[in-house]
Design an enzyme around this catalytic site. Structure first.
Site, PDB file in Angstrom:
ATOM      1  N   ARG A  42     -89.448 -50.179   0.477  1.00  0.00           N
ATOM      2  CA  ARG A  42     -88.504 -49.078   0.626  1.00  0.00           C
ATOM      3  C   ARG A  42     -88.599 -48.364   1.977  1.00  0.00           C
ATOM      4  O   ARG A  42     -87.613 -48.204   2.676  1.00  0.00           O
ATOM      5  CB  ARG A  42     -88.709 -48.060  -0.495  1.00  0.00           C
ATOM      6  CG  ARG A  42     -87.671 -46.966  -0.524  1.00  0.00           C
ATOM      7  CD  ARG A  42     -87.906 -46.004  -1.675  1.00  0.00           C
ATOM      8  NE  ARG A  42     -87.887 -46.671  -2.974  1.00  0.00           N
ATOM      9  CZ  ARG A  42     -88.127 -46.066  -4.128  1.00  0.00           C
ATOM     10  NH1 ARG A  42     -88.413 -44.769  -4.137  1.00  0.00           N
ATOM     11  NH2 ARG A  42     -88.078 -46.731  -5.263  1.00  0.00           N
ATOM     12  N   HIS A  88     -79.548 -54.738  -4.610  1.00  0.00           N
ATOM     13  CA  HIS A  88     -80.260 -53.458  -4.475  1.00  0.00           C
ATOM     14  C   HIS A  88     -80.001 -52.582  -5.700  1.00  0.00           C
ATOM     15  O   HIS A  88     -79.065 -51.774  -5.712  1.00  0.00           O
ATOM     16  CB  HIS A  88     -79.783 -52.747  -3.199  1.00  0.00           C
ATOM     17  CG  HIS A  88     -80.698 -51.656  -2.727  1.00  0.00           C
ATOM     18  ND1 HIS A  88     -81.924 -51.907  -2.170  1.00  0.00           N
ATOM     19  CD2 HIS A  88     -80.560 -50.304  -2.722  1.00  0.00           C
ATOM     20  CE1 HIS A  88     -82.501 -50.769  -1.820  1.00  0.00           C
ATOM     21  NE2 HIS A  88     -81.688 -49.778  -2.165  1.00  0.00           N
ATOM     22  N   TYR A 132     -62.685 -43.815   0.287  1.00  0.00           N
ATOM     23  CA  TYR A 132     -61.710 -43.536   1.344  1.00  0.00           C
ATOM     24  C   TYR A 132     -62.003 -44.289   2.647  1.00  0.00           C
ATOM     25  O   TYR A 132     -61.096 -44.505   3.439  1.00  0.00           O
ATOM     26  CB  TYR A 132     -61.669 -42.033   1.645  1.00  0.00           C
ATOM     27  CG  TYR A 132     -61.244 -41.190   0.474  1.00  0.00           C
ATOM     28  CD1 TYR A 132     -59.996 -41.352  -0.117  1.00  0.00           C
ATOM     29  CD2 TYR A 132     -62.098 -40.228  -0.049  1.00  0.00           C
ATOM     30  CE1 TYR A 132     -59.614 -40.579  -1.191  1.00  0.00           C
ATOM     31  CE2 TYR A 132     -61.717 -39.447  -1.122  1.00  0.00           C
ATOM     32  CZ  TYR A 132     -60.476 -39.635  -1.698  1.00  0.00           C
ATOM     33  OH  TYR A 132     -60.090 -38.868  -2.763  1.00  0.00           O
TER      34      TYR A 132
END
Length: 855
Positions: A42, A88, A132
């Site tokens: 990570r 993931h 968007y």
């Protein structure tokens, strides 16, 4: 424990299913497993490709979706879903935040994702929702995925063992050094700064060419961090520590300019802010400090930044404020100056390590070498497989009729395949390929193509085998690919590096050249290359030397080396220090910058004299030389140069100037000179330097020449050595008349006298304005109040007696007058004046060689 044993005794089926453990050991083991999971999976980047798993998975997923730079954009939500569903298994916000950052050109030195839509701003505005925005890969990101299909890297199963994902990307870009990384793991953290791609590539190539290269030698290529938002790194020691050890501290300053509006009011414009600094927050902080009166001299601050023009934060100043003082306050009290701790921690073979510059380059090059070997092995295997099939085709073509007959007589494909293998010695692969061969390949042209392809494949196989057997060729391939990367993606540095005085000799980084330094009447200073001023004949028209306002004119003009230090003396008797290279550079017609923004000069003081010192650190030199000062009222004073050898930012007192008087001139002497002073009315005095005893910086001084008339004043001072017989004294009047006179024509007297006539002052000549000691090997530069400048050879100015008015040196327009004269070394051949203006030398000689009465 007893209860556990009783339970096991009562129910024998429970035996072996419950294992008692020490809780301390269990916690220790579980915590270590957790921490290693965070470290490896990570928080820390891999040293090879510079990516954490989430970055790697985003780019791999986009590559699998063919979202290359030349393909249409796709919704960010589409990519996020792909990454979450396949590779993931974490929150969608973590993946989208990663994508957003890789698309922000103020967050990444080289962006990896091309975003369309609102991806936030440097003012802290959040990005639009992922439904968007749209994305695709940048071209540079494709270089990080190049050859991934050629078994160049290892793959592993994804979280549900349904798909394969790469453990590392086969990047051609030294991503970890170029874009940096930051992350907080368990028990450790990393904070790596971005660098310039071109510099890093040069460092990698230097290592390939010399594996024994030192870190110090590598720093000649990789200068230091290069932030996407620019700025100025203040001090090199922290960078040096990070490059050598992997740990350090960088102080980064924003970049500021000082602008002056049409009304003469100054404002500070911040054009670059430090990395990761929010512009709105910085503006708000400055506003709060103004309201709390912690910053003095500021009237308003406004963030005028936009995407088109970039960063522009305007700090309005009061008229009496000193801009440089305000800038220093902003550095001290706001994020305009920020420090970053460098901690180069990355995963090397799955283990966290602190890495210096050479370690990072070595690991990247070793990885690239492994990629090139694996790619070559893959290409060789594929080439051999293709060659094997082509050899089967050739066997079939050489026995075409027999092969066709065998196939026609075979009842099934399997029988035909066995027949090909038995009769013609083909392998199973070759036999299958021949059976699948299309009939059109049997035309004459296609047969020739098959033979040509086979010949090319054999050459390729030989070349690939040579690469695998020749390490030098492999490293040359790596070098060539790095050069290609640099040509495609490298750009200029955005961040400047400023060295502190105690770290490095700044002069080692400055090219030594002669420059013309000018200071105007209103206090604007600049430096210009001396080569911009070409020589003209005496009596010429001159050329425009500086653009000034109507009420301004050039008052000081002299030549100095960029490696020298200037001692600047003001009319109130203060001394300031300024390195020549720190003077703002401008062209010949440029205005320059207000001197208050270069040195901490009070608004009510003014520069009167400048002394050019070669080296203030030379102890023997400073102990054996002196500064001689004189005032307009004829006061003279001598102080050891050693008293001025320790620079102070706020300046020091050089002479105690009495009320109604002003410091006029300062000269450097060796203690064995002769001093000459001249006054406006045309008198001059000559006396030995020994007549003036050395005194401290705070002393008043003694009388040098008698100044009776209230309107009269000293206009110049020269110091000549007793042994220098070739020098002459040059005097210039305000209407452009001048002459040279041998020093010996001025008799030696005691200081404090009236002196003798040095020029015949008339209405035609105007008052005396300047006095210089010159030789025929020098040039004279004359500047008028209007800004007109002319450069001429001293040798072209005739020698005349003390009582003459001289010859015309420059044609002065009506209402104009001489403002400054200076001398410089002769470097250029004489050439005609511009725009066809003839020097009219003969006419000037006849007209101006008038010799009215003597003293």
């Amino acid at each position: 424990m007893e209860n556990q044993e009783n339970l096991n005794n009562e129910n024998p089926s429970n035996r072996g299913k419950i294992i008692p453990v020490n809780i301390e050991e269990q916690m220790k083991t579980s915590y270590i497993d957790y921490s290693m999971s965070v470290i490896v999976g990570r928080a820390l980047p891999d040293v090879r490709d510079g990516f954490k798993p989430v970055h790697r998975r985003v780019l791999f997923a986009m590559n699998e979706l063919s979202m290359t730079f030349n393909k249409p954009y796709k919704k960010s939500a589409r990519v996020v879903g792909e990454v979450l569903g396949k590779y993931h298994p974490h929150g969608d916000a973590s993946v989208y935040d990663t994508m957003v950052r890789m698309a922000q050109d103020w967050a990444m030195r080289y962006t990896l994702i091309d975003g369309q839509g609102n991806f936030g701003s440097q003012d802290g505005d959040p990005p639009a929702a992922m439904r968007y925005t749209e994305v695709r890969m940048q071209r540079i990101a494709e270089a990080m995925l190049a050859d991934i299909e050629k078994e160049t890297v290892d793959f592993q199963l994804n979280f549900d063992d349904s798909l394969q994902e790469p453990t590392v990307l086969p990047t051609r870009i030294p991503q970890l050094l170029v874009n940096g990384s930051s992350g907080i793991a368990v028990g450790m953290a990393t904070n790596m700064m971005p660098h310039n791609l071109g510099e890093v590539v040069d460092g990698c190539i230097a290592y390939i060419q010399n594996k024994e290269i030192t870190i110090e030698e590598l720093t000649g290529f990789v200068k230091g961090p290069d932030f996407p938002t620019g700025g100025i790194i203040y001090g090199f020691e922290g960078i040096r520590s990070a490059l050598h050890t992997g740990r350090g501290r960088v102080v980064l300053r924003g970049k500021t300019n000082i602008e002056t509006d049409s009304k003469g009011k100054e404002k500070i414009v911040i054009t670059e802010v430090p990395y990761q600094v929010n512009r709105d927050t910085l503006t708000q902080k400055i506003g709060d400090l103004i309201n709390e009166k912690l910053i003095d001299g500021v009237t308003d601050v406004n963030n005028e930044s936009n995407n088109k023009e970039g960063t522009r934060i305007v700090v309005e100043l009061r008229r009496d404020a000193v801009a440089q003082v305000v800038i220093n306050q902003l550095y001290k009290l706001t994020e305009l100056q920020t420090s970053y701790g460098i901690n180069n921690v990355a995963l090397v073979k799955g283990r966290p390590r602190i890495l210096n510059l050479k370690d990072l380059i070595v690991e990247f090059i070793e990885f690239r070498h492994e990629v090139v070997v694996r790619r070559t092995q893959y290409e060789l295997r594929k080439a051999k497989e293709r060659a094997h099939i082509l050899e089967g085709y050739i066997i079939a073509l050489d026995n075409l009729d027999a092969v066709i007959a065998l196939i026609r007589n075979s009842s099934t494909p399997a029988i035909a395949q066995d027949g090909l293998m038995t009769q013609f010695g083909m392998s199973e692969i070759q036999a299958k390929a021949v059976l699948e061969l299309r009939l059109q390949r049997l035309t004459g042209m296609e047969i020739d193509k098959i033979r040509e392809e086979h010949a090319e494949i054999l050459k390729l196989i030989a070349h690939l085998e040579e690469i695998l057997n020749n390490e030098g060729m492999r490293y040359q391939i790596i070098t060539d690919e790095l050069i290609e990367v640099k040509a495609k993606f490298a750009d200029e540095r955005k961040t400047e590096i400023t060295y502190l005085d105690d770290e490095i000799r700044m002069l080692d980084l400055i090219e030594e050249e002669d420059v013309v330094v000018t200071i105007s009447h209103l206090g604007y200073i600049k430096r210009t290359s001396a080569d911009e001023y070409r020589q003209q004949r005496r009596g010429g028209r001159g050329s425009k030397g500086s653009t000034t306002r109507n009420e301004d004119f050039i008052e000081h003009l002299f030549v100095a080396s960029t490696h020298h230090t200037l001692l600047i003396f003001t009319e109130k008797g203060r001394c300031y220090w300024l390195n020549v290279y720190q003077i703002p550079e401008a062209d010949k017609t440029g205005k320059g910058r207000a001197i208050q923004n270069v040195i901490q000069l009070p608004p009510d003081d003014k520069v009167r004299a400048i002394i050019d010192i070669k080296n203030l650190e030379d102890e023997e030199y400073v102990k054996n030389n002196y500064i001689v000062l004189c005032t307009k009222k004829g006061i003279i004073k001598k102080t050891a140069l050693e008293d001025f050898s320790r620079p102070r930012q706020t300046g020091v007192n050089a002479i105690n100037v009495l009320e109604g008087d002003q410091l006029l001139e300062a000269k450097l002497t060796n203690g064995n000179c002769e001093i000459m002073l001249a006054v406006k009315s045309g008198r001059a005095i000559r006396f030995p330097e020994e007549k003036v005893r050395p005194t401290g910086r705070g002393a008043i001084g003694v009388a040098g020449i008698e100044v009776d008339d209230e309107k009269d004043e000293v206009v110049g001072m020269v110091c000549v050595t007793k042994e220098d017989n070739i020098r002459t004294v040059l005097v210039v009047s305000e209407k452009g008349y001048g002459k040279r006179t041998p020093v010996d024509e001025y008799r030696i007297t005691n200081r404090g006298g009236k002196g003798v006539k040095t020029i015949n002052v008339t209405d035609k000549t105007g008052s005396l304005v300047g006095l210089l000691d010159v030789s025929e090997k020098e040039d004279l530069m004359i500047t008028c109040v209007s800004g007109i400048t002319i450069r001429m050879s001293v040798a072209s100015i005739s020698e005349q007696g003390r009582a003459t008015q001289g010859v015309k040196l420059i044609r002065v327009d009506e209402g104009d007058e001489i403002a400054a004269i200076t001398k410089m070394d002769e470097k250029e051949e004489e050439e005609p004046t511009e725009e066809g203006e003839a020097p009219e030398q003969q006419q000037n000689e006849t007209e101006n060689n008038e010799t009215p009465g003597v003293e």
